[in-house]
Enzyme design. Structure first.
Site, PDB file in Angstrom:
ATOM      1  N   SER A 180       0.803  -1.220   0.000  1.00 56.03           N
ATOM      2  CA  SER A 180       0.000   0.000   0.000  1.00 56.03           C
ATOM      3  C   SER A 180       0.834   1.266   0.000  1.00 56.03           C
ATOM      4  O   SER A 180       0.425   2.279  -0.552  1.00 56.03           O
ATOM      5  CB  SER A 180      -0.958   0.015   1.191  1.00 56.03           C
ATOM      6  N   HIS A 232       0.284   4.241   4.333  1.00 57.97           N
ATOM      7  CA  HIS A 232      -0.424   4.982   3.300  1.00 57.97           C
ATOM      8  C   HIS A 232       0.106   6.411   3.215  1.00 57.97           C
ATOM      9  O   HIS A 232       0.427   6.911   2.134  1.00 57.97           O
ATOM     10  CB  HIS A 232      -1.922   5.033   3.616  1.00 57.97           C
TER      11      HIS A 232
END
Length: 320
Positions: A180, A232
């Site tokens: 991610s 993230h």
């Protein structure tokens, strides 16, 4: 067990939007279109790594008893851990740790810095893997076609590293796996590419609103429990800086000015140069400071008392 786009032990999927924004792009300003091969290769590599991890996991050999039955036992040693242990249909936490998952203590105290890179090639389960790879295909192929494999590959790898560094600074009690950080880096690069190449977009406001909406939704999902939102955020910031550095295009009208002596237009505008310099400085400072803090054993939560809420925001429905 921390799955960067799914969860740290739960079952929330990565919802990175797979929209292609070529509609907003002024094709008359585009240059060479590349054939995408790196992104498919990354997908194949991730699939191969997952198969290798499941081979090493060998659930039937380690799990016995009717209440601890492996899932899909017909797969033999490739069968999955019991769902109460891993609801994403994947290996055990100990196998992921053995294969290179990100773990703060091993990185800092056992000098295993390579885990900052290997963790982005591991996935906690088949659901985690498929969600990430579908997102990568729809986001990455478009970028590779327009900017080539070298620039997209650099953004993917360096963003993944940036996500790992920030994750290690703030989440030090669990292991973390997933791509991610790299995926959010591609999203960040898409945003900075839009901003620095503003003049060549035909539908500027629509493109900006669409991309900001996608980013906001996905970062917002990171506030749910068991989601590694620091990976993230770290990947996004890194990719955002890299977009200003690697994805700069000549401004609109420059190509015409080359063939028409009466038109004078610089290849790059002043604001593109400014953004390039600021992004280089910010990227170098952030990665350097983050790496130094990490290998000194610093805990980011001690320097930022409220930052833990960026990865999980407590409500009446859940606790962190």
């Amino acid at each position: 067990m921390a799955n960067r786009d799914s969860e740290r032990g739960g079952g929330k999927q990565n919802n990175i939007n797979n929209n292609n924004n070529n509609y907003f792009y002024d094709e008359s300003s585009s240059d060479t279109h590349w054939t995408s091969w790196l992104v498919p290769l990354i997908v194949v590599a991730n699939l191969a790594v997952f198969i290798a991890v499941m081979f090493v996991n060998d659930c039937p050999k380690k799990i016995n008893g009717p209440n601890k039955a492996c899932v899909a036992r017909f797969l033999g040693r490739f069968s999955f851990q019991p769902l109460r242990e891993n609801p994403l249909f994947g290996p055990s936490s100990s196998t992921l740790e053995k294969m290179g998952a990100l773990e703060w203590r091993k990185v800092v105290h056992e000098h295993q810095g390579w885990r900052l890179v290997t963790c982005m090639w591991l996935h906690a389960g088949i659901i985690h893997l498929l969600t990430n790879m579908l997102s990568l295909i729809f986001i990455g192929i478009r970028l590779e076609q327009q900017f080539g494999f070298i620039r997209v590959g650099l953004i993917y790898l360096i963003s993944g590293l940036g996500g790992s560094i920030l994750s290690s600074l703030f989440l030090q009690e669990s292991i973390s796996v997933g791509a991610s950080g790299a995926l959010f880096g591609l999203l960040g690069a898409m945003l900075s590419e839009l901003l620095t190449n503003w003049t060549i977009y035909a539908n500027k406001a629509a493109a900006l609103f669409t991309l900001l909406f996608i980013i906001a939704i996905n970062l917002g999902l990171g506030l749910l429990p068991r989601v590694d939102n620091f990976a993230h955020i770290g990947g996004f910031i890194t990719g955002f800086c890299l977009g200003f550095i690697l994805l700069v295009r000549p401004q609109h009208g420059w190509e015409s000015s080359r063939t028409n002596a009466s038109l004078t237009r610089r290849k790059y505008s002043i604001y593109q140069y400014v953004l390039f310099i600021v992004a280089v400085l910010l990227l170098v400072v952030c990665l350097t400071v983050g790496s130094v803090m990490l290998f000194k054993g610093e805990n980011g939560n001690k320097h930022c008392k409220w930052c833990h809420r960026l990865s999980c925001f407590p409500t009446s429905k859940w606790t962190c």
